[in-house]
Design a protein around this motif. Structure first.
Motif, mmCIF file in Angstrom:
data_model
loop_
_atom_site.group_PDB
_atom_site.id
_atom_site.type_symbol
_atom_site.label_atom_id
_atom_site.label_comp_id
_atom_site.label_asym_id
_atom_site.label_seq_id
_atom_site.Cartn_x
_atom_site.Cartn_y
_atom_site.Cartn_z
ATOM 1 N N LEU A 139 -4.797 2.050 -11.687
ATOM 2 C CA LEU A 139 -4.346 2.307 -10.318
ATOM 3 C C LEU A 139 -5.141 1.454 -9.321
ATOM 4 C CD1 LEU A 139 -2.675 4.051 -8.308
ATOM 5 C CD2 LEU A 139 -4.553 5.711 -8.343
ATOM 6 N N ARG B 37 -2.646 4.006 6.326
ATOM 7 C CA ARG B 37 -3.593 3.366 5.409
ATOM 8 C C ARG B 37 -3.654 1.857 5.578
ATOM 9 N NH1 ARG B 37 -2.674 8.810 3.832
ATOM 10 N NH2 ARG B 37 -4.726 9.484 3.163
ATOM 11 N N ARG C 24 -7.596 16.449 7.030
ATOM 12 C CA ARG C 24 -8.956 16.152 7.502
ATOM 13 C C ARG C 24 -8.927 15.615 8.917
ATOM 14 N NH1 ARG C 24 -11.183 11.833 4.515
ATOM 15 N NH2 ARG C 24 -13.230 12.744 4.417
ATOM 16 N N ILE D 160 0.812 -1.226 0.000
ATOM 17 C CA ILE D 160 0.000 0.000 0.000
ATOM 18 C C ILE D 160 0.844 1.273 0.000
ATOM 19 C CG2 ILE D 160 -1.607 1.357 1.413
ATOM 20 C CD1 ILE D 160 -3.155 -1.153 1.905
ATOM 21 N N GLY E 187 4.997 9.407 -4.198
ATOM 22 C CA GLY E 187 5.054 10.351 -5.315
ATOM 23 C C GLY E 187 3.797 11.180 -5.475
ATOM 24 N N LEU E 188 2.715 10.836 -4.772
ATOM 25 C CA LEU E 188 1.504 11.653 -4.860
ATOM 26 C C LEU E 188 1.609 12.765 -3.815
ATOM 27 C CD1 LEU E 188 -1.268 8.874 -5.095
ATOM 28 C CD2 LEU E 188 -0.207 10.154 -6.955
ATOM 29 N N LYS E 189 1.489 14.024 -4.276
ATOM 30 C CA LYS E 189 1.679 15.117 -3.314
ATOM 31 C C LYS E 189 0.507 15.199 -2.333
ATOM 32 C CE LYS E 189 -0.202 18.816 -6.246
ATOM 33 N NZ LYS E 189 -0.274 18.379 -7.635
ATOM 34 N N SER E 190 0.791 15.755 -1.144
ATOM 35 C CA SER E 190 -0.224 15.842 -0.093
ATOM 36 C C SER E 190 -1.291 16.848 -0.480
ATOM 37 C CB SER E 190 0.414 16.279 1.225
ATOM 38 O OG SER E 190 1.345 15.328 1.636
ATOM 39 N N PRO E 191 -2.523 16.609 -0.022
ATOM 40 C CA PRO E 191 -3.602 17.539 -0.362
ATOM 41 C C PRO E 191 -3.466 18.865 0.392
ATOM 42 C CG PRO E 191 -4.395 15.816 1.098
ATOM 43 C CD PRO E 191 -2.983 15.470 0.756
ATOM 44 N N ALA E 192 -4.101 19.918 -0.167
ATOM 45 C CA ALA E 192 -4.028 21.247 0.435
ATOM 46 C C ALA E 192 -4.659 21.255 1.820
ATOM 47 C CB ALA E 192 -4.722 22.257 -0.473
ATOM 48 N N LEU E 193 -5.731 20.469 1.968
ATOM 49 C CA LEU E 193 -6.491 20.491 3.215
ATOM 50 C C LEU E 193 -6.436 19.130 3.871
ATOM 51 C CD1 LEU E 193 -8.581 22.359 4.790
ATOM 52 C CD2 LEU E 193 -10.344 21.149 3.519
ATOM 53 N N PHE F 27 -8.993 20.750 -3.890
ATOM 54 C CA PHE F 27 -8.745 22.090 -4.405
ATOM 55 C C PHE F 27 -7.957 21.977 -5.701
ATOM 56 C CE2 PHE F 27 -9.774 22.287 -0.024
ATOM 57 C CZ PHE F 27 -10.703 23.305 -0.004
ATOM 58 N N ASP G 10 -4.574 20.537 -5.815
ATOM 59 C CA ASP G 10 -4.381 19.113 -5.495
ATOM 60 C C ASP G 10 -4.222 18.273 -6.765
ATOM 61 O OD1 ASP G 10 -4.609 19.673 -2.812
ATOM 62 O OD2 ASP G 10 -6.765 19.276 -2.757
ATOM 63 N N ARG H 253 -5.238 10.018 -4.710
ATOM 64 C CA ARG H 253 -5.196 9.744 -3.272
ATOM 65 C C ARG H 253 -6.577 9.405 -2.736
ATOM 66 N NH1 ARG H 253 -1.760 10.968 0.730
ATOM 67 N NH2 ARG H 253 0.316 11.495 -0.007
ATOM 68 N N ARG I 181 -4.053 -2.014 -9.309
ATOM 69 C CA ARG I 181 -2.686 -2.195 -8.832
ATOM 70 C C ARG I 181 -2.608 -2.298 -7.304
ATOM 71 N NH1 ARG I 181 1.073 1.903 -9.281
ATOM 72 N NH2 ARG I 181 -0.194 3.072 -10.741
ATOM 73 N N GLU J 22 -8.378 11.572 10.074
ATOM 74 C CA GLU J 22 -7.463 10.785 9.262
ATOM 75 C C GLU J 22 -6.482 10.083 10.183
ATOM 76 O OE1 GLU J 22 -5.388 12.949 6.286
ATOM 77 O OE2 GLU J 22 -6.838 12.372 4.748
ATOM 78 N N ASP K 252 -3.174 14.171 -8.678
ATOM 79 C CA ASP K 252 -2.657 13.452 -7.503
ATOM 80 C C ASP K 252 -3.699 13.379 -6.403
ATOM 81 O OD1 ASP K 252 -0.272 13.019 -8.703
ATOM 82 O OD2 ASP K 252 0.961 14.139 -7.256
ATOM 83 N N LEU L 288 -7.714 6.020 -3.987
ATOM 84 C CA LEU L 288 -7.033 4.941 -3.269
ATOM 85 C C LEU L 288 -7.582 4.796 -1.852
ATOM 86 C CD1 LEU L 288 -3.287 5.396 -4.356
ATOM 87 C CD2 LEU L 288 -4.763 3.434 -4.847
ATOM 88 N N LEU M 199 1.851 2.612 -3.330
ATOM 89 C CA LEU M 199 0.823 3.191 -4.205
ATOM 90 C C LEU M 199 0.747 4.702 -4.028
ATOM 91 C CD1 LEU M 199 -2.009 0.625 -3.493
ATOM 92 C CD2 LEU M 199 -0.861 0.902 -5.685
ATOM 93 N N TYR M 200 1.010 5.159 -2.809
ATOM 94 C CA TYR M 200 0.892 6.590 -2.503
ATOM 95 C C TYR M 200 2.194 7.343 -2.785
ATOM 96 C CZ TYR M 200 -3.576 5.786 -0.133
ATOM 97 O OH TYR M 200 -4.878 5.468 0.156
#
Ligand code: SF4
Lengths: 222, 308
Positions: free
Chosen positions: B233, A217, A210, A196, A202-208, B159, B162, B169, B236, A213, B165, B172, A199-200
């Motif tokens: 994705l 994962r 929560r 798991i 390289g994906l940038k973090s969200p602006a907001l 937003f 974001d 997220r 995967r 959380e 990506d 997923l 999979l995440y």
């Protein structure tokens, strides 16, 4: 990985019968099973009602399900489809239920937490079978030969009543927990969790962010 | 003029068809995935195929949870309906109650607070009826969807920064959380709604999941490409049916979009389960009924961008 081994299981099952089953085996049942969920648990465990049948007449097999049953001609009940309901909600009643009902087989949807098997199921000599899919309503409906009895239909309603079914080649179910408290879902979950994080990556973090959380994962939401 | 009786009977037939016969596009997708999987994941998919066959042969519902029956109505601009739209709504409610008794469907609809059950799947705002219109046509298209599943749908306000990506997220997060133990009853047809206002975002994602066939691609080539990327994705993750190790999480993935607030990018994710029940009928101006698998809900007209 090969296809699961297939087994016929006659109920009530002996400890030896259950000991032979391996995680992931496909099981088909012959004998008697009964439905019981929060309505029945409350009635027996919280309100002190007596179980209407002695353990040996229940197949010792508690099915977490509400059948799509309706009264047919001549008062006999007709069962269309059967689909289990998610079991994790019932863990809090299981310890006492095993003592009072003598059940050694719980059939349901999605299993319970591995801790529940070790703490509740192992001392009771019980195992858990999960339905497959989970939407195998038509196949399971075929396996029900007859409605032998129904208790508390008026008091608890169709969905919560205690239905007693005579079943033949009823299945398939998969062995989710064994007599040592091992869990198939836990084993499979661990295999998936290993992948798991990647999979995440390289994906940038969200602006907001929560509230609520966990950030982890690999946690489960149940 | 399309007669009231014709509409009520057609809606009743749809109820039965949806509850019992799995749509062919989804069945084929499950069959193809069962060929690629091994071990437990393969066994689960093969069992589901047996179940669909048993349901059709015995004429019994494929899943005992017969979901929440609802309707999508697309009316040609020139369609004339006996008694008007109020009569049409009455026909759909009547057919739902009748089908609940005679198929039978599980009376799933209860009051949300008092949990009282009218035992007919009809109540306040239920069954839901979504409307859409088509120019230069005199027919009436009725689609029913019986969606089950308490698990597998979610909404999040993202937003613009974001970007893709952020969508990945969120997708997923949703698939991993609800895929464990197979709570979402995957493999699913996944619908992703992007944009609109919050309610439209939910609606678009739901319609994307429930009203497009497996294999259908969005007409915008860049959105079509994103559909493929997100589907890949999802598969995967390494998760198959029941949350067992495998590659069968997503049978297909559809995106629908709506113009949205300049500061935001709302996204919704919906999963249409192993009992992906939908059925469509076209009633032509003469009252003849033509049943088909494809709801054809989205059209160039419904996706139009221009003022006209
Ligand atoms: S999610 Fe779908 S397949 Fe699963 S139990 Fe509900 S209706 Fe049946």
């Amino acid at each position: 990985m090969s296809a699961p081994a297939q087994t016929r299981l006659k109920l009530p099952a002996s400890r030896d019968d259950l000991a032979r089953l391996r995680l992931g085996d496909a099981v088909y049942i012959d004998g008697v099973v009964y439905t019981g969920r929060e309505g029945v648990y409350r009635r027996v465990l919280e309100e002190g009602a007596k179980l209407p049948l002695p353990p040996e007449q229940t197949g010792r097999a508690n099915f977490h399900c509400s059948p799509a049953a309706s009264a047919g001609d001549g008062g006999a009940y007709k069962v269309g489809g059967v689909t289990a309901t998610a079991s994790f909600r019932f863990a809090k009643w299981m310890k006492e239920w095993f003592e009072i009902s003598g059940a050694n087989l719980i059939i349901g949807k999605g299993g319970m937490r591995a801790r529940d098997y070790r703490e509740l199921f192992v001392p009771a000599g019980a195992i858990y079978l999960t339905t497959v899919g989970y939407g195998t309503g038509a196949l399971l409906g075929r396996g029900i030969r007859r409605v032998r009895d129904v208790f508390w239909l008026e008091e608890l309603g169709n969905a919560q009543a205690m239905w007693v079914f005579e079943v033949e080649n009823f299945g398939p179910f998969l062995v989710e927990s064994d007599l040592s408290g091992n869990s198939l879902f836990e084993r499979e979950g661990a295999r998936i969790n290993a992948n798991i994080e990647s999979l995440y990556r390289g994906l940038k973090s969200p602006a907001l962010g929560r509230f609520g959380e966990t950030g982890d994962r690999t946690d489960e939401v149940i | 003029m399309i007669a009231y009786r014709t509409i009520e009977q057609a809606a009743f037939q749809l109820m039965e068809k949806a509850a019992i016969d799995i749509p062919e596009d989804y069945r084929r997708a499950v069959a193809a995935m069962s060929e690629r999987e091994q071990g437990l994941s393969c066994f689960v998919l093969k069992t589901m195929l047996d179940n669909y066959a048993a349901a059709s042969a015995d004429r019994r519902p494929m899943c005992a949870d017969t979901g929440l029956p609802r309707y999508y109505v697309k009316a040609g601009n020139d369609a004339r309906i006996e008694g008007g739209f109020v009569a049409l709504e009455k026909a759909l409610r009547t057919a739902t109650a009748r089908a609940t008794k005679s198929i039978p469907l599980r009376p799933n609809r209860v009051h949300p607070l008092w949990r009282t059950d009218p035992n007919n799947n009809v109540g306040i705002n239920a069954p839901e009826i979504d409307w859409s219109f088509e120019p230069n046509a005199d027919w009436l298209d009725l689609t029913t969807v019986h969606k089950g599943g308490l698990f597998g749908s979610d909404y999040r306000m993202l937003f613009p920064g974001d970007g893709i990506d952020g969508i990945k997220r969120f997708l997923l997060d949703t698939l991993v959380a609800f895929g464990k133990r197979g709570l979402a009853c995957q493999p699913a047809i996944v619908g992703v709604g992007i944009g609109g206002s919050k309610d439209a975002c939910m609606m678009l994602g739901k319609q994307a999941a429930c009203l497009r066939l497996v294999g259908d691609r969005h007409p915008d080539p860049k959105i079509a490409e994103l559909e493929g990327e997100l589907m890949e994705l999802g598969n995967r993750i390494g998760m198959g049916a029941m949350g067992f190790a495998g590659r069968s999480m997503v049978a297909d993935l559809h995106i629908e979009v709506g113009h949205t607030h300049t500061g935001g990018m709302p996204v919704s994710v919906h999963t249409f389960c192993l009992s992906s029940r939908r059925a469509t009928v076209r009633i032509d101006a003469g009252g003849a009924r033509h049943f088909r698998d494809d709801p054809k809900w989205f059209s160039d007209y419904s996706r139009r961008e221009t003022v006209e």
